[in-house]
Design a protein around this motif. Structure first.
Motif, mmCIF file in Angstrom:
data_model
loop_
_atom_site.group_PDB
_atom_site.id
_atom_site.type_symbol
_atom_site.label_atom_id
_atom_site.label_comp_id
_atom_site.label_asym_id
_atom_site.label_seq_id
_atom_site.Cartn_x
_atom_site.Cartn_y
_atom_site.Cartn_z
ATOM 1 N N GLY A 284 7.124 52.814 39.724
ATOM 2 C CA GLY A 284 7.172 53.852 38.705
ATOM 3 C C GLY A 284 8.580 54.145 38.258
ATOM 4 O O GLY A 284 8.851 54.333 37.059
ATOM 5 N N CYS A 285 9.508 54.180 39.224
ATOM 6 C CA CYS A 285 10.924 54.393 38.891
ATOM 7 C C CYS A 285 11.438 53.277 37.984
ATOM 8 O O CYS A 285 12.088 53.540 36.961
ATOM 9 N N LEU A 286 11.136 52.017 38.320
ATOM 10 C CA LEU A 286 11.617 50.898 37.520
ATOM 11 C C LEU A 286 10.971 50.890 36.139
ATOM 12 O O LEU A 286 11.636 50.586 35.138
ATOM 13 N N ALA A 287 9.674 51.211 36.062
ATOM 14 C CA ALA A 287 8.993 51.226 34.765
ATOM 15 C C ALA A 287 9.611 52.266 33.837
ATOM 16 O O ALA A 287 9.861 51.987 32.648
ATOM 17 N N ARG B 97 21.797 41.850 35.490
ATOM 18 C CA ARG B 97 21.186 40.699 34.833
ATOM 19 C C ARG B 97 19.653 40.788 34.839
ATOM 20 O O ARG B 97 19.011 40.458 33.852
ATOM 21 N N ASP B 98 19.097 41.195 35.972
ATOM 22 C CA ASP B 98 17.637 41.309 36.084
ATOM 23 C C ASP B 98 17.357 42.359 37.163
ATOM 24 O O ASP B 98 17.485 42.081 38.354
ATOM 25 N N LEU B 99 16.977 43.548 36.738
ATOM 26 C CA LEU B 99 16.813 44.665 37.664
ATOM 27 C C LEU B 99 15.714 44.406 38.683
ATOM 28 O O LEU B 99 15.877 44.688 39.879
ATOM 29 N N VAL B 100 14.583 43.865 38.248
ATOM 30 C CA VAL B 100 13.464 43.630 39.166
ATOM 31 C C VAL B 100 13.822 42.555 40.182
ATOM 32 O O VAL B 100 13.551 42.694 41.380
ATOM 33 N N LEU B 101 14.416 41.462 39.725
ATOM 34 C CA LEU B 101 14.835 40.404 40.646
ATOM 35 C C LEU B 101 15.823 40.941 41.665
ATOM 36 O O LEU B 101 15.719 40.656 42.870
ATOM 37 N N SER B 102 16.777 41.738 41.214
ATOM 38 C CA SER B 102 17.784 42.273 42.115
ATOM 39 C C SER B 102 17.153 43.147 43.195
ATOM 40 O O SER B 102 17.466 43.008 44.382
ATOM 41 N N CYS B 103 16.245 44.035 42.790
ATOM 42 C CA CYS B 103 15.581 44.901 43.774
ATOM 43 C C CYS B 103 14.758 44.089 44.759
ATOM 44 O O CYS B 103 14.702 44.404 45.954
ATOM 45 N N ALA C 7 22.397 50.404 44.209
ATOM 46 C CA ALA C 7 23.381 49.431 43.728
ATOM 47 C C ALA C 7 22.848 48.673 42.520
ATOM 48 O O ALA C 7 23.558 48.472 41.518
ATOM 49 N N SER C 8 21.593 48.243 42.575
ATOM 50 C CA SER C 8 20.997 47.521 41.441
ATOM 51 C C SER C 8 20.907 48.405 40.201
ATOM 52 O O SER C 8 21.186 47.956 39.074
ATOM 53 N N ILE C 9 20.516 49.655 40.400
ATOM 54 C CA ILE C 9 20.367 50.570 39.269
ATOM 55 C C ILE C 9 21.722 50.868 38.631
ATOM 56 O O ILE C 9 21.851 50.903 37.400
ATOM 57 N N LEU C 10 22.746 51.065 39.445
ATOM 58 C CA LEU C 10 24.078 51.319 38.900
ATOM 59 C C LEU C 10 24.569 50.119 38.089
ATOM 60 O O LEU C 10 25.146 50.283 36.997
#
Length: 554
Positions: A243-246, A438-444, A310-313
């Motif tokens: 939900g946060c990522l969406a 570069r890719d938030l989902v991949l990073s997480c 870190a990914s979000i920042l």
């Protein structure tokens, strides 16, 4: 069948699968020697029962043994009956009720405590009448931490409280909640896929077949369905993280996902208006604040989502940098780039602190000790997938033998939970800042694999922490051979099967298999590294293909 038709079909089938597993679990718990329900679910329910039922007024302020709040802990007869929350708010509520003019024990030697004709008394009685229900509710909140192994936020026990508040509520209420969250995870996956497709036209062409990924890999997958219906709360964390990522992707699209720097709709390229960087905001303010709130709640429920910071920042800095270049036609300063990430961290951190403060005011020091500090210093020598389990198991022997050199280093690392967090968190931070923009989902996802694979303790349900990203990642991976994903999944499953083989011989046959079991843990760790490396190569190949396709179009 159209996209939404397929999605509804998958949701219905996913619900049917989970209902079937719930019914099977009820039968297995009653008739089989090996229970279906996870032991953690019993802990959740015990905590919920204590929260709802074990702090009655007749055992506290109505008891002749109760005079002051400390009697609840110091008076053995009271302590045996009343398991009350130890925060300031319940204590104040009991004090107020104890001094309520309508309360039977509030009498002076002459009878009533107050002159019933006084105006002050009339206002006082009115105030008590209006606030009495709230004070009674706070005064009767129990302490879930009286259950010895309850190490979770009290909000989880509060979520399961309806099963103990009503005689008609089903005993598997919590499983229903977890199963519903499990289904919502797939819905949120579709939301993320749609958000990416909306902002990146080439991903929009894959939206139809991408719809099947959450359906097949999640809703129809018996592994996450079984974990949820056995009573694990990990689906709640997955739901909050997705939900946060969406919401975050709705507020701040991924500007470098396909190698372009276009904003949604590409219309910003034609905008010749020069904007002030200080005036630039996110695309959706409510979604941005909602993402911060969900991240705070996820970290409160389970600490590990803090690594996604870190990914979000990195993601927010990339979004901000390209937005300034496109809309302001200037090269941004470092302060301009990081300001949005700093705001998000401040908002989410403040929400997390306020949430913890409220919970602390209700449940007090046991919450800090058992739900927060316990996990930082947790030591578990029982066999589990972690490569740390055997050094932790042998640590007391190293200490007793006064081992030196390499053995002493192993002992220090195994005996210090905080020290073992250092390489784990450093690796997670590196991955987040390297890939997040570069890719938030991949990073997480990669962060989660690193965190789980190097954790001091992890079991099968921990795999859900990163598997929840897989259906979304499938849209941005290009493998050279169609069987490669199957081979990777088979390697991952085989490494687990090898570990389970030796664990079964140790646990059920009482055979000394510690060394091969530990070697199996090393094999599983190596398999995680191999799978992550293969997925990163597939992501790089997909990204290169998309950049070439974009160059040909332009």
């Amino acid at each position: 069948m159209r996209v939404w038709g397929w999605r509804w079909a998958y949701v219905v089938l996913g619900v049917v699968l989970r209902v079937a597993l719930l019914l099977w679990g009820e039968w297995q718990d009653k008739h089989a020697s090996l229970p279906y329900t996870d032991v953690d679910y019993s802990v959740f329910n015990d905590g919920a029962h204590a929260l709802w039922s074990e702090c009655r007024l007749e055992d506290t302020i109505d008891s002749p043994l109760y005079e002051v709040e400390s009697d609840l802990w110091n008076e053995p007869a009271l302590a045996a009956k009343a398991k009350c929350a130890r925060g300031y708010l319940p204590a104040v509520a009991r004090f107020v009720l104890q001094n309520d003019p309508a309360y039977a024990r509030v009498k002076d030697s002459a009878g009533e405590s107050f002159d019933s004709g006084a105006l002050f008394v009339s206002a006082s009685r009115t105030s008590f009448a209006l606030t009495r229900p709230l004070f009674r509710l706070l005064a009767t909140i129990g302490d879930p931490f009286t259950r010895a192994t309850y190490r979770y936020t009290p909000l989880l026990a509060l979520l399961l409280a309806p099963a103990h508040a009503s005689a008609t509520a089903p005993a598997y209420w919590g499983k229903l909640v977890f199963a519903a969250a499990d289904v919502l995870c797939a819905v949120l996956m579709w939301m993320i896929i749609d958000a990416r497709a909306e902002h990146h036209p080439r991903l929009a062409r894959t939206r139809a077949w991408a719809t099947h990924l959450p359906g097949v890999l999640w809703l129809l997958n018996p592994f996450p369905a079984q974990i949820a219906t056995r009573g694990s709360a990990d689906s709640l964390v997955g739901m909050l993280v997705l939900g946060c990522l969406a919401l975050l992707l709705r507020a701040t699209p991924e500007m470098e996902l396909v190698g372009t720097h276009a904003v949604p709709g590409d219309h910003a390229k034609d905008d010749k208006t020069v904007h002030d960087p200080a005036e630039l905001r996110v695309a959706d303010e409510r979604a941005w604040y909602g993402a911060a709130a969900l991240l705070a709640l996820a970290v409160h429920l389970k600490l590990y989502p803090v690594i996604y910071g870190a990914s979000i920042l990195a993601h927010l800095s990339t979004y901000r940098r390209h937005a300034i270049r496109i809309l302001c036609h200037v090269n941004p300063t470092r302060q301009d780039v990081w300001i949005l990430g700093a705001e998000f961290a401040a908002v989410s951190g403040t929400m997390y602190a306020l949430l913890n403060l409220v919970v602390y005011l209700v449940w007090g020091q046991p919450f800090v000790r058992d739900a927060l500090l316990y996990h930082l210093g947790r030591e578990d020598h029982r066999h589990n997938f972690s490569v740390y389990f055997l050094p932790t198991y042998l640590a007391p022997s190293f200490d007793a033998l006064n081992a030196s050199g390499a053995l002493q280093s192993v002992y220090v690392l195994a005996a210090s939970p905080l020290l073992s967090f250092v390489p784990q968190l450093v690796a997670c931070a590196y991955v987040g800042f390297k890939l997040g923009g570069r890719d938030l989902v991949l990073s997480c996802a990669v962060q989660t694999v690193v965190f789980v694979a190097w954790n001091k303790v992890y079991t099968s349900q921990y795999f859900l922490w990163y598997l929840v990203f897989v259906p979304v990642l499938g849209t941005t991976l290009h493998f050279g051979h169609t069987l490669k994903p199957v081979m990777l999944a088979a390697a991952w499953a085989t490494a687990q099967a090898v570990w389970l083989f030796w664990a079964y011989r140790l646990e059920f046959l009482a055979q000394d298999t510690f060394v091969p079991l530990w070697l199996s843990s090393l094999l599983l760790l190596a398999t995680h590294v191999y799978v992550v490396r293969a997925c990163l190569q597939a992501w790089s190949a997909w990204r290169a293909r998309e950049q070439i396709a974009h160059a040909k179009q332009t």
